[in-house]
Design an enzyme around this catalytic site. Structure first.
Site: not given
Length: 382
Positions: A208-209
């Site tokens: 997740l970024h």
């Protein structure tokens, strides 16, 4: 033929690696690697290049971080100087980062041919900087190397000549299959990672970024709520991107004890985990494709994707950022109620070979690939 392979960040190197390795088998071709330095990267060590069988870049432009305009401008200035000095015959750009856009513009203005690998992908979401980069690069490129049929359709609809479009497969899949062999042969991961995987048993692997997910507190808290609900039932292995860790600390977001947070992993370490995951949760573009290539269920935490074949044919489903939708999609996949996908055409590890076959014919048509594109044009109703 003097060819520049342009990379701006770690995923770009994974895409150019098969192209570089294949270039070594082509007579009369000299490939030089240009690292724009767009992103500081924790994993750009010698080991990283060794894993990809890449030499250190021939040129480092040291663009650094900054706003999109600042970064793009720095790449353009330094790349222009390099092109004026070295006079390449062809510039190959990959993906959709700022360096892709910047180097394409510079090369085209200097009268140098531009080939775009991963051309034609569209999310149709102009709030994504990557979408702007893709659209502008494709507006000026000379050769379009395409990974999936939707990209062929997009390029046709934008008026690109069919003879410049080649459905070749995906260099990321080339690299994935290469790395699978390396992981199998070497098995070189740290003992603590092996122990973690064994202890977890069945698990979810998560990345997740994306700024739209982690920079907005309300959105991030909603995703974190879903993650904690999932972790209460099945362990989650989560290598945390520096940006994500920073925002977790800023917002005071706490994750369930069932989430094992790791520092960023190398590609081979990440592959070691996700290839055997019950399901992958991600907002990455690359993982959507890689999971489809290996048949691993994938839940994408985004409202759209520029890689629709992973949804239409592959193992990927879109969950958006709504916690209830994320929970439903993940539990369906983890409990075997999710979709079963197929591997798209030409995702066979030979994309780089096809690309160099096209280039080797001096920008002429390649009958088998052009025929495929014309058939695709009829199929997609261009």
């Amino acid at each position: 033929m003097n060819v520049f392979l342009v990379a701006g960040a770690r995923p770009n190197f994974m895409k150019i690696a098969p192209l570089y390795r294949e270039s070594l088998t082509r007579e009369g071709v000299t490939c030089r690697i240009v690292h724009t330095g767009q992103h500081y990267d924790y994993e750009m060590s010698q080991t990283f290049f060794d894993d990809l069988q890449l030499p250190q870049p021939d040129y480092f432009l040291n663009a650094g971080s900054g706003s999109h305009a600042e970064q793009t401008a720095r790449v353009m200035v330094t790349f222009e100087e390099l092109c004026a000095k070295e006079l390449p015959d062809l510039v190959i750009v990959v993906g959709d980062v700022n360096s892709t856009l910047a180097c394409s513009i510079v090369a085209k203005k200097a009268g140098i041919r531009v080939a775009h690998v991963e051309a034609g992908l569209r999310s149709f979401d102009l709030s994504m900087p990557e979408e702007i980069n893709r659209m502008v690069t494709d507006s000026i490129a000379d050769l379009y190397f395409v990974t999936e049929t939707s990209a062929v359709r997009n390029l046709f609809n934008e008026g690109k000549p069919p003879e410049q479009i080649f459905l070749v497969g995906h260099v990321m899949v080339d690299n994935l299959l290469h790395q699978m062999v390396q992981v199998h042969l070497n098995g070189a991961v740290a003992p603590e990672l092996r122990e973690l995987k064994q202890k977890a048993g069945e698990y979810v692997f998560m990345t997740l970024h994306r700024p739209s997910n982690v920079d907005d507190e309300e959105t991030f808290r909603g995703i974190a709520f879903a993650v904690n609900e999932i972790a209460a039932r099945i362990p989650i292995i989560f290598p945390v991107h520096p940006r994500t860790r920073k925002m977790m600390e800023s917002f005071g977001i706490q994750l369930h004890k069932g989430v094992t947070c790791l520092p960023p992993l190398s590609f081979s370490e990440s592959l070691y985990f996700w290839k055997d995951a019950r399901v992958v949760m991600t907002d990455s573009g690359g993982l959507q494709e890689e999971t489809t290539a290996l048949g691993v269920p994938c839940v994408t935490i985004r409202e759209n994707t520029e890689r629709p074949i992973t949804v239409e044919m592959g193992t990927n489903v879109l969950a958006g950022t709504d916690p209830d939708r994320i929970l439903t999609r993940v539990f369906d996949a983890a409990e075997g109620r999710g979709k079963r996908g197929k591997v798209p055409p030409f995702w066979d590890g030979k994309a780089a070979e096809r690309i160099w076959d096209v280039i080797g014919r001096k920008y002429g048509k390649v009958p088998d690939l052009s025929e495929a594109c014309h058939e695709l044009m009829e199929c997609v109703g261009s």
